[in-house]
Scaffold this active site. Sequence first.
Site, mmCIF file in Angstrom:
data_model
loop_
_atom_site.group_PDB
_atom_site.id
_atom_site.type_symbol
_atom_site.label_atom_id
_atom_site.label_comp_id
_atom_site.label_asym_id
_atom_site.label_seq_id
_atom_site.Cartn_x
_atom_site.Cartn_y
_atom_site.Cartn_z
ATOM 1 N N ASP A 8 0.862 -1.180 0.000
ATOM 2 C CA ASP A 8 0.000 0.000 0.000
ATOM 3 C C ASP A 8 0.903 1.237 0.000
ATOM 4 O O ASP A 8 2.133 1.131 -0.155
ATOM 5 C CB ASP A 8 -1.004 -0.046 1.169
ATOM 6 N N CYS A 65 3.188 -3.217 4.067
ATOM 7 C CA CYS A 65 2.274 -2.134 4.451
ATOM 8 C C CYS A 65 2.892 -1.462 5.662
ATOM 9 O O CYS A 65 4.082 -1.647 5.936
ATOM 10 C CB CYS A 65 0.842 -2.643 4.682
ATOM 11 N N THR A 67 2.454 -1.933 8.930
ATOM 12 C CA THR A 67 2.849 -2.919 9.948
ATOM 13 C C THR A 67 3.247 -4.269 9.360
ATOM 14 O O THR A 67 3.817 -5.097 10.068
ATOM 15 C CB THR A 67 1.660 -3.193 10.890
ATOM 16 N N HIS A 98 10.198 -23.787 8.432
ATOM 17 C CA HIS A 98 9.156 -24.549 9.141
ATOM 18 C C HIS A 98 7.773 -24.435 8.525
ATOM 19 O O HIS A 98 7.006 -25.394 8.545
ATOM 20 C CB HIS A 98 9.082 -24.105 10.610
ATOM 21 N N HIS A 133 7.712 -30.975 9.357
ATOM 22 C CA HIS A 133 7.033 -29.711 9.036
ATOM 23 C C HIS A 133 6.077 -29.867 7.851
ATOM 24 O O HIS A 133 5.122 -29.112 7.728
ATOM 25 C CB HIS A 133 8.062 -28.619 8.739
HETATM 26 C C1 RB5 Z 1 -2.208 2.425 6.474
HETATM 27 O O1 RB5 Z 1 -2.334 3.619 7.177
HETATM 28 C C2 RB5 Z 1 -1.998 1.271 7.455
HETATM 29 O O2 RB5 Z 1 -3.163 1.023 8.155
HETATM 30 C C3 RB5 Z 1 -1.546 0.050 6.703
HETATM 31 O O3 RB5 Z 1 -0.386 0.333 5.989
HETATM 32 C C4 RB5 Z 1 -1.197 -1.166 7.532
HETATM 33 O O4 RB5 Z 1 -0.349 -0.867 8.582
HETATM 34 C C5 RB5 Z 1 -2.310 -2.049 7.915
HETATM 35 O O5 RB5 Z 1 -2.138 -3.111 8.524
#
Ligand code: RB5
Length: 154
Positions: A8, A65, A67, A98, A133
Site C-alpha cells: 500500500d 504495508c 505494519t 518450518h 514440518h
Molecule cells: C495504512 O495507514 C496502514 O493502516 C496500513 O499500511 C497497515 O499498517 C495495515 O495493517
Amino acid sequence: MRWYAGSDHAGVALKRHLVELLRALGDEVEDLGTHDEASVDYPDYGAAVARAVVAAPGALGLIVCGTGIGIAIAANKVPGARAAVVHDTFTAEATRAHNDANILSLGARVIGPGVAEAAVRAFRATPFEGGRHARRVEKMAALDGCLPDGDRRP
Ligand code: RB5
C-alpha cells in the site's frame, strides 16, 4: 527466482527499495503496485500478490504495508497463500524452514531498510525443511481446502 511484489502507500518506498535489491540479485520481480504514495487499501494488493504467487508454483511474494499485518491477513485469505509477517532474519529463516511461507510480509513503520534487506536475503536463501514440518503445512493447506501448492484437493 520469480517474485510478485505489492504494497500500500505506507509500504511503497520500502517495497521499491527491496524490488531493486531482488533484481540486483538476479531475480525476476513483477511489481503489482501500488506505485506511488496516494492512499490505497492494502487488501487489494495483498490479494493480488497472493493470487499471483499461488498461480505460479515456486514463485515467492513480497508484500509491505505500515505494519506488515493487514496486508498479510488479506493475502492469507487466498487459498494456498502462506504469508508471514517477519521482523528480522530469525523470523525470515524460521518461516521458510518450518512453515514453507511463500509470501514475505514486512512493516515499513516497524523495521528499517537494513533489517528489511537482511530479512529478504534470509527468506530468499532458506529452503523448506520438510520432514515433520510437511505434515503441518499439509494441515494448514487442508484448512484452505487445497494442497500446499494451492491446487484444489481432489
Ligand atoms: C495504512 O495507514 C496502514 O493502516 C496500513 O499500511 C497497515 O499498517 C495495515 O495493517
